[in-house]
Design a protein around this motif. Structure first.
Motif, PDB file in Angstrom:
ATOM      1  N   GLU A 157       0.813  -1.213   0.000  1.00 37.52           N
ATOM      2  CA  GLU A 157       0.000   0.000   0.000  1.00 37.52           C
ATOM      3  C   GLU A 157       0.849   1.267   0.000  1.00 37.52           C
ATOM      4  O   GLU A 157       0.419   2.313  -0.486  1.00 37.52           O
ATOM      5  CB  GLU A 157      -0.988  -0.002   1.184  1.00 37.52           C
ATOM      6  CG  GLU A 157      -0.363   0.114   2.573  1.00 37.52           C
ATOM      7  CD  GLU A 157       0.297  -1.165   3.097  1.00 37.52           C
ATOM      8  OE1 GLU A 157       0.945  -1.079   4.158  1.00 37.52           O
ATOM      9  OE2 GLU A 157       0.197  -2.232   2.467  1.00 37.52           O
ATOM     10  N   MET A 158       2.085   1.180   0.498  1.00 45.12           N
ATOM     11  CA  MET A 158       2.978   2.342   0.512  1.00 45.12           C
ATOM     12  C   MET A 158       4.109   2.206  -0.505  1.00 45.12           C
ATOM     13  O   MET A 158       4.955   3.080  -0.613  1.00 45.12           O
ATOM     14  CB  MET A 158       3.537   2.549   1.925  1.00 45.12           C
ATOM     15  CG  MET A 158       2.439   2.924   2.916  1.00 45.12           C
ATOM     16  SD  MET A 158       3.062   3.111   4.600  1.00 45.12           S
ATOM     17  CE  MET A 158       2.983   1.404   5.165  1.00 45.12           C
ATOM     18  N   GLU A 159       4.138   1.085  -1.219  1.00 41.70           N
ATOM     19  CA  GLU A 159       5.071   0.814  -2.300  1.00 41.70           C
ATOM     20  C   GLU A 159       6.536   0.923  -1.884  1.00 41.70           C
ATOM     21  O   GLU A 159       7.343   1.608  -2.520  1.00 41.70           O
ATOM     22  CB  GLU A 159       4.781   1.724  -3.504  1.00 41.70           C
ATOM     23  CG  GLU A 159       3.395   1.496  -4.072  1.00 41.70           C
ATOM     24  CD  GLU A 159       3.125   2.296  -5.327  1.00 41.70           C
ATOM     25  OE1 GLU A 159       3.827   3.292  -5.592  1.00 41.70           O
ATOM     26  OE2 GLU A 159       2.202   1.892  -6.046  1.00 41.70           O
ATOM     27  N   PHE A 160       6.884   0.201  -0.811  1.00 40.94           N
ATOM     28  CA  PHE A 160       8.287   0.093  -0.453  1.00 40.94           C
ATOM     29  C   PHE A 160       8.533  -1.247   0.223  1.00 40.94           C
ATOM     30  O   PHE A 160       7.615  -1.910   0.692  1.00 40.94           O
ATOM     31  CB  PHE A 160       8.766   1.263   0.412  1.00 40.94           C
ATOM     32  CG  PHE A 160       8.304   1.248   1.851  1.00 40.94           C
ATOM     33  CD1 PHE A 160       9.077   0.669   2.842  1.00 40.94           C
ATOM     34  CD2 PHE A 160       7.098   1.844   2.211  1.00 40.94           C
ATOM     35  CE1 PHE A 160       8.659   0.662   4.162  1.00 40.94           C
ATOM     36  CE2 PHE A 160       6.670   1.854   3.531  1.00 40.94           C
ATOM     37  CZ  PHE A 160       7.460   1.253   4.516  1.00 40.94           C
ATOM     38  N   SER A 161       9.808  -1.644   0.228  1.00 42.37           N
ATOM     39  CA  SER A 161      10.238  -2.885   0.872  1.00 42.37           C
ATOM     40  C   SER A 161      11.410  -2.596   1.784  1.00 42.37           C
ATOM     41  O   SER A 161      12.222  -1.704   1.507  1.00 42.37           O
ATOM     42  CB  SER A 161      10.676  -3.929  -0.162  1.00 42.37           C
ATOM     43  OG  SER A 161       9.589  -4.305  -0.977  1.00 42.37           O
TER      44      SER A 161
END
Length: 183
Positions: free
Chosen positions: A57-61
């Motif tokens: 949902e926040m597009e990060f890893s």
């Protein structure tokens, strides 16, 4: 008697009991391309990915890397939640943060902190033999910022990771003699 081993202005002798079990857990660095950066830290420096957390949902890893031996690796749980607890209670890890899409964006660069404006400087790795380590790095085509024979501080090296962050390489047993020349 002081609670510190050395003295410097600003140190507090107060040691709040509530902090006795605090653990320095991580240093976070942003990365552009996880494939190349994870390859570097796992292959060049021998680190292990202990936990990957994706946040769609926040597009990060987040990639939590630790320097652990094969013996220590056996102590890590295969259970997802238990490994999260282990990850967030272990000292001295790298948290590599990837914002999705950065690997495709040519304008994305990260500041190493070693040029103006200065800030973050480097992380460090102790190695048993600095010459052997540097020879290995050469064979792996690792970029050097400074070789052990260069500069004022002979006997330490700095290599760069794929995002340009500096990594100090030193042999702990050589540090007393090396530092005594400069103190």
């Amino acid at each position: 008697m002081s609670r510190h081993y050395d003295q410097a202005k600003g140190l507090s002798e107060q040691h709040d009991e509530e902090t006795h079990h605090y653990v320095f857990n991580q240093t976070m660095m942003r990365i552009k391309d996880p494939a190349r950066t994870l390859k570097f830290y796992s292959e060049v420096l021998g680190m292990t990915l202990v936990k990957r957390l994706d946040f769609p949902e926040m597009e990060f890893s987040l990639y939590f890397m630790a320097a652990i031996s094969p013996e220590q690796r056996k102590q890590w749980s295969t259970d997802h939640n238990q490994r999260i607890k282990q990850t967030f209670s272990r000292p001295a890890m790298l948290e590599l943060t990837h914002n999705w899409g950065d690997e495709k964006d040519d304008s994305v660069e990260f500041h190493s902190g070693n040029s103006e404006p200065k800030g973050f400087g480097h992380i460090g790795f102790a190695v048993p033999d600095i010459d052997a380590a540097c020879e290995r790095f050469d064979k792996m085509n690792v970029e050097f910022q400074k070789r052990p024979q260069d500069g004022n501080m002979k006997g330490i090296a700095f290599i760069k990771d794929p995002d340009g962050y500096w990594i100090e390489i030193f042999a702990a047993d050589k540090m007393p003699d090396l530092l005594s020349k400069h103190l």
